[in-house]
Design an enzyme around this catalytic site. Sequence first.
Site, PDB file in Angstrom:
ATOM      1  N   GLU A  89      71.888  72.048  31.578  1.00 17.67           N
ATOM      2  CA  GLU A  89      71.785  70.608  31.688  1.00 17.67           C
ATOM      3  C   GLU A  89      70.798  70.114  32.705  1.00 17.67           C
ATOM      4  O   GLU A  89      70.367  70.819  33.618  1.00 17.67           O
ATOM      5  CB  GLU A  89      73.141  69.977  31.867  1.00 17.67           C
ATOM      6  CG  GLU A  89      73.701  70.112  33.234  1.00 17.67           C
ATOM      7  CD  GLU A  89      74.981  69.309  33.312  1.00 17.67           C
ATOM      8  OE1 GLU A  89      75.809  69.387  32.401  1.00 17.67           O
ATOM      9  OE2 GLU A  89      75.140  68.592  34.303  1.00 17.67           O
ATOM     10  N   CYS A 102      66.586  65.985  37.707  1.00 15.62           N
ATOM     11  CA  CYS A 102      67.159  67.172  38.342  1.00 15.62           C
ATOM     12  C   CYS A 102      67.203  68.283  37.291  1.00 15.62           C
ATOM     13  O   CYS A 102      67.930  68.176  36.304  1.00 15.62           O
ATOM     14  CB  CYS A 102      68.550  66.828  38.843  1.00 15.62           C
ATOM     15  SG  CYS A 102      69.428  68.223  39.545  1.00 15.62           S
ATOM     16  N   CYS A 109      74.372  81.183  37.955  1.00 17.85           N
ATOM     17  CA  CYS A 109      73.707  81.523  39.219  1.00 17.85           C
ATOM     18  C   CYS A 109      74.393  82.736  39.820  1.00 17.85           C
ATOM     19  O   CYS A 109      75.615  82.865  39.751  1.00 17.85           O
ATOM     20  CB  CYS A 109      73.804  80.348  40.195  1.00 17.85           C
ATOM     21  SG  CYS A 109      72.960  80.655  41.768  1.00 17.85           S
ATOM     22  N   CYS A 113      78.062  80.834  45.695  1.00 18.06           N
ATOM     23  CA  CYS A 113      78.618  79.957  46.731  1.00 18.06           C
ATOM     24  C   CYS A 113      80.028  79.519  46.334  1.00 18.06           C
ATOM     25  O   CYS A 113      80.274  79.162  45.187  1.00 18.06           O
ATOM     26  CB  CYS A 113      77.722  78.738  46.935  1.00 18.06           C
ATOM     27  SG  CYS A 113      76.030  79.182  47.338  1.00 18.06           S
ATOM     28  N   CYS A 116      80.642  75.960  44.677  1.00 18.21           N
ATOM     29  CA  CYS A 116      79.751  75.496  43.607  1.00 18.21           C
ATOM     30  C   CYS A 116      80.244  75.922  42.227  1.00 18.21           C
ATOM     31  O   CYS A 116      80.528  77.101  41.994  1.00 18.21           O
ATOM     32  CB  CYS A 116      78.352  76.070  43.862  1.00 18.21           C
ATOM     33  SG  CYS A 116      77.201  75.741  42.532  1.00 18.21           S
ATOM     34  N   CYS A 334      75.427  67.510  41.800  1.00 17.09           N
ATOM     35  CA  CYS A 334      75.160  68.833  42.363  1.00 17.09           C
ATOM     36  C   CYS A 334      76.408  69.683  42.352  1.00 17.09           C
ATOM     37  O   CYS A 334      77.479  69.233  42.729  1.00 17.09           O
ATOM     38  CB  CYS A 334      74.742  68.722  43.814  1.00 17.09           C
ATOM     39  SG  CYS A 334      73.374  67.645  44.067  1.00 17.09           S
TER      40      CYS A 334
HETATM   41  N1  SAH Z   1      70.662  76.850  44.067  1.00 15.11           N
HETATM   42  C1  SAH Z   1      69.972  75.875  44.800  1.00 15.11           C
HETATM   43  C2  SAH Z   1      69.754  74.586  44.048  1.00 15.11           C
HETATM   44  C3  SAH Z   1      70.890  74.087  43.198  1.00 15.11           C
HETATM   45  S1  SAH Z   1      72.340  73.569  44.081  1.00 15.11           S
HETATM   46  C4  SAH Z   1      70.654  75.608  46.121  1.00 15.11           C
HETATM   47  O1  SAH Z   1      71.776  76.087  46.328  1.00 15.11           O
HETATM   48  O2  SAH Z   1      70.057  74.954  46.965  1.00 15.11           O
HETATM   49  C5  SAH Z   1      71.770  72.032  44.762  1.00 15.11           C
HETATM   50  C6  SAH Z   1      72.571  71.550  45.966  1.00 15.11           C
HETATM   51  O3  SAH Z   1      73.897  71.195  45.570  1.00 15.11           O
HETATM   52  C7  SAH Z   1      72.709  72.565  47.080  1.00 15.11           C
HETATM   53  O4  SAH Z   1      72.362  71.962  48.309  1.00 15.11           O
HETATM   54  C8  SAH Z   1      74.182  72.892  47.066  1.00 15.11           C
HETATM   55  O5  SAH Z   1      74.621  73.254  48.363  1.00 15.11           O
HETATM   56  C9  SAH Z   1      74.786  71.604  46.585  1.00 15.11           C
HETATM   57  N2  SAH Z   1      76.114  71.703  46.000  1.00 15.11           N
HETATM   58  C10 SAH Z   1      76.639  72.719  45.299  1.00 15.11           C
HETATM   59  N3  SAH Z   1      77.897  72.435  44.909  1.00 15.11           N
HETATM   60  C11 SAH Z   1      78.169  71.195  45.371  1.00 15.11           C
HETATM   61  C12 SAH Z   1      79.273  70.323  45.271  1.00 15.11           C
HETATM   62  N4  SAH Z   1      80.363  70.662  44.610  1.00 15.11           N
HETATM   63  N5  SAH Z   1      79.186  69.113  45.856  1.00 15.11           N
HETATM   64  C13 SAH Z   1      78.078  68.739  46.502  1.00 15.11           C
HETATM   65  N6  SAH Z   1      76.990  69.501  46.610  1.00 15.11           N
HETATM   66  C14 SAH Z   1      77.039  70.719  46.047  1.00 15.11           C
HETATM   67 FE1  SF4 Z   2      73.744  78.930  43.096  1.00 13.43          FE
HETATM   68 FE2  SF4 Z   2      75.387  76.882  43.336  1.00 13.43          FE
HETATM   69 FE3  SF4 Z   2      74.892  78.385  45.442  1.00 13.43          FE
HETATM   70 FE4  SF4 Z   2      72.959  76.765  44.483  1.00 13.43          FE
HETATM   71  S1  SF4 Z   2      74.900  76.139  45.398  1.00 13.43           S
HETATM   72  S2  SF4 Z   2      72.755  78.910  45.081  1.00 13.43           S
HETATM   73  S3  SF4 Z   2      73.432  76.861  42.287  1.00 13.43           S
HETATM   74  S4  SF4 Z   2      75.907  79.071  43.572  1.00 13.43           S
END
Ligand code: SAH
Ligand code: SF4
Length: 347
Positions: A89, A102, A109, A113, A116, A334
């Site tokens: 998406e 975006c 991924c 994290c 996420c 995000c």
């Molecule tokens: N993988 C890359 C880019 C995609 S995630 C990265 O981690 O930077 C983009 C952003 O969304 C990152 O800063 C991540 O920390 C944040 N993010 C991930 N899960 C989130 C959530 N549930 N709420 C708010 N931000 C989140």
């Molecule tokens: Fe991957 Fe989500 Fe961590 Fe970004 S925040 S690196 S998308 S697991």
Amino acid sequence: MRVLTSFNLTELRDIFKELGLEPYRTGQVLDWVYKKFETDFQNMTNLSKTHRSMLSEHFKVHTLELVSKVPAEDSVKYIFRTEDGHLIETVLIFERDHLTLCVSSQVGCAVGCKFCATAKDGLLRNLTTSEIIDQYLLVQKEAPNRIRNVVFMGMGEPLANYEAVRKAVEIMVSSWGIDLSKRRVSISTSGLVAQIRRMAQDPLMKELNLAVSINAPSQALRETLMPISKTNNLEEILQALIEFPYPPDRRIMLEYVLIKDLNDSPKQAQALAKLIAPYRRKFKVNLIPYNPDPSIPFERPSMEGVYAFQEVLRKYNISTFIRLSKGIEVFGACGQLRSKRLELMVK
Ligand code: SAH
Ligand code: SF4
């Protein structure tokens, strides 16, 4: 059949040459695709009928199929299907005076994290250059205005798919391609040190906006939230960022997702402030209040808590902004982009 948007200008010139097309035809075709958003070679009227047919036989323009669009107040989420059946998406965000897109760089991924949603699927595969470019073209084709900003903040870790992302960026910022300003393309990374250093050496990539997801003020906490931190530790990341070759007026963005009772206390704000204060001119901080997800037991802090955190950083003269993710109600924000869930939404 080849996908036209997989190639840069030089590659396409070579292919056209092999097909017996004059070099200037490359520019004509690219103009149709990237400036007029034409997808059917038969409509490229400045080419002869023979050339049009030949191009249709050898190339197609798109590889993604739009399967669903979910509008919200300030964003629209587009769900696309890849040719091998994955759902990805892209979120179009209506900012005050411009449009931001975006884009996703991977299906799932591998970084893992804990906060996420994308991490839940693991890495299914990298996206190709044309799949990244397609997200832009298919959305721009029907967007009300020109999309001026692209952020690699959708599904995936863009620097773990460096080559494909790099070529997509080349197409995005070249005058023969989408022709965006380099300063309006942002790469957000979880902090892959070797890849950040690679980007720093790369004449194209070092011009982009770099955003790094810090998310914790200490190595210990960061490791629990972002297991990748064990091999890419906070100190090494900061060192790579300090050495990143930006001119003095440019700042790297540190992203910090604020999660209730985990990393959002004033004490943690102070620890973060102390960590980066010596380099405050190199950085700005973006605080992202956590977007809750049904599959993850974390919560968003109160807005008072968010402001208090910001206040501590500001006392240390660190530029600090709060980013309220758009598209929360459509799970397009995000960290809420998840292939498995998309399947449920389009069924
Ligand atoms: N993988 C890359 C880019 C995609 S995630 C990265 O981690 O930077 C983009 C952003 O969304 C990152 O800063 C991540 O920390 C944040 N993010 C991930 N899960 C989130 C959530 N549930 N709420 C708010 N931000 C989140
Ligand atoms: Fe991957 Fe989500 Fe961590 Fe970004 S925040 S690196 S998308 S697991």
